[in-house]
Design a protein around this motif. Structure first.
Motif, PDB file in Angstrom:
ATOM      1  N   GLU A  66       0.839  -1.201   0.000  1.00  0.00           N
ATOM      2  CA  GLU A  66       0.000   0.000   0.000  1.00  0.00           C
ATOM      3  C   GLU A  66       0.872   1.249   0.000  1.00  0.00           C
ATOM      4  N   LEU A  67       1.927   1.233   0.807  1.00  0.00           N
ATOM      5  CA  LEU A  67       2.838   2.383   0.841  1.00  0.00           C
ATOM      6  C   LEU A  67       3.666   2.468  -0.439  1.00  0.00           C
ATOM      7  N   ARG A  68       4.094   1.317  -0.950  1.00  0.00           N
ATOM      8  CA  ARG A  68       4.869   1.327  -2.201  1.00  0.00           C
ATOM      9  C   ARG A  68       4.082   1.990  -3.319  1.00  0.00           C
ATOM     10  N   ASN A  69       2.796   1.719  -3.354  1.00  0.00           N
ATOM     11  CA  ASN A  69       1.963   2.271  -4.423  1.00  0.00           C
ATOM     12  C   ASN A  69       1.765   3.782  -4.304  1.00  0.00           C
ATOM     13  N   LYS A  70       2.090   4.330  -3.155  1.00  0.00           N
ATOM     14  CA  LYS A  70       1.957   5.776  -2.947  1.00  0.00           C
ATOM     15  C   LYS A  70       3.274   6.517  -3.164  1.00  0.00           C
ATOM     16  N   MET A  71       4.304   5.795  -3.563  1.00  0.00           N
ATOM     17  CA  MET A  71       5.640   6.393  -3.684  1.00  0.00           C
ATOM     18  C   MET A  71       5.913   6.931  -5.077  1.00  0.00           C
ATOM     19  N   ILE A  72       6.535   8.094  -5.106  1.00  0.00           N
ATOM     20  CA  ILE A  72       7.046   8.686  -6.341  1.00  0.00           C
ATOM     21  C   ILE A  72       8.559   8.805  -6.185  1.00  0.00           C
ATOM     22  N   VAL A  73       9.291   8.160  -7.069  1.00  0.00           N
ATOM     23  CA  VAL A  73      10.755   8.190  -7.022  1.00  0.00           C
ATOM     24  C   VAL A  73      11.258   9.088  -8.144  1.00  0.00           C
ATOM     25  N   ALA A  74      12.061  10.078  -7.800  1.00  0.00           N
ATOM     26  CA  ALA A  74      12.579  11.017  -8.792  1.00  0.00           C
ATOM     27  C   ALA A  74      14.053  11.286  -8.537  1.00  0.00           C
ATOM     28  N   GLU A  75      14.740  11.638  -9.594  1.00  0.00           N
ATOM     29  CA  GLU A  75      16.163  11.953  -9.469  1.00  0.00           C
ATOM     30  C   GLU A  75      16.351  13.378  -8.965  1.00  0.00           C
TER      31      GLU A  75
END
Length: 243
Positions: free
Chosen positions: A136-145
């Motif tokens: 559930e938390l993984r799906n809320k993550m935005i990873v950016a450089e």
């Protein structure tokens, strides 16, 4: 140092030398004088059992954990700013099939650290991974450089491995971004790493050595002069397991 002539043509010998075999005959060029750079910049993995590009992310998430402990369901978004290499190597979406998959997933590592305020090897096993809150938390993550993290990661004078995390809640409020540039095992955090490194050595050495032998080895390590004057054969004998 002892007068041995060595092998002067290992690099330059026609046909079989390193330069002909691997560099199409071009001479080797080095970016800096030969020295002890590699040894001085060794990274010790002592804080968290996680792929190194995620070490500072785990530390940042653990710092944030107390702030979100009672607000897990209120989280709308988790922003992770990292280096390009982390995105290329450990930015993973979708199912994770085993512990090796999980400890090389930036999002999994951050999720576990946020939920538990800690990260250890048991968190990668199937039992811990079955917690539905992780995905559930993984799906809320935005990873950016963050270009600065990438630049500093590649800078030979810094070699930072930075990550920054911020939690956004459904009501529009957010945590203060937590940024960690250097993992505990980095040369810039040696003083913090040494107690953890000694602890890790003791825990693992107990599988082979007595407490008395472990203390003898640690005493030698603590005396740089004595260690430098110890014969290699004597040192290797000390590292042989107890019979």
């Amino acid at each position: 140092m002892q007068g041995e002539m060595g092998y002067p043509s290992a690099l330059s010998a026609p046909r079989w030398g390193f330069q002909d075999v691997f560099l199409s005959g071009k001479p080797i060029r080095i970016n800096r004088d030969l020295g002890c750079y590699v040894m001085e910049n060794i990274l010790f993995k002592v804080a968290f059992p996680a792929e190194f590009h995620a070490q500072t992310a785990a530390e940042a998430a653990i710092e944030l954990a107390p702030q979100i402990a009672n607000r897990i369901d209120d989280i709308a978004q988790i922003k992770i700013f990292t280096q390009e290499s982390a995105i290329r190597i450990i930015d993973k979406k979708g199912p994770l099939h085993n512990p090796a998959d999980r400890d090389h997933c930036l999002q999994y590592i951050v999720a576990v650290a946020l939920l538990h305020g800690s990260l250890d090897s048991e968190h990668y096993e199937d039992k811990a991974a079955s917690d539905p809150r992780i995905d559930e938390l993984r799906n809320k993550m935005i990873v950016a450089e963050d270009p600065r993290f990438t630049k500093d990661y590649l800078d030979p004078q810094l070699r930072s491995i930075g990550n920054r995390i911020q939690i956004i809640f459904k009501d529009g409020t957010s945590t203060t971004p937590v940024e960690v540039e250097f993992p505990i095992g980095h040369r810039r955090r040696r003083d913090q790493a040494k107690p953890l490194l000694i602890k890790k050595f003791k825990e693992n050495a107990l599988c082979r050595f007595s407490n008395e032998k472990i203390e003898k080895i640690l005493a030698l390590w603590a005396d740089a002069t004595a260690l430098a004057n110890t014969r290699v054969s004597t040192w290797m004998d000390m590292l042989a397991g107890d019979q």
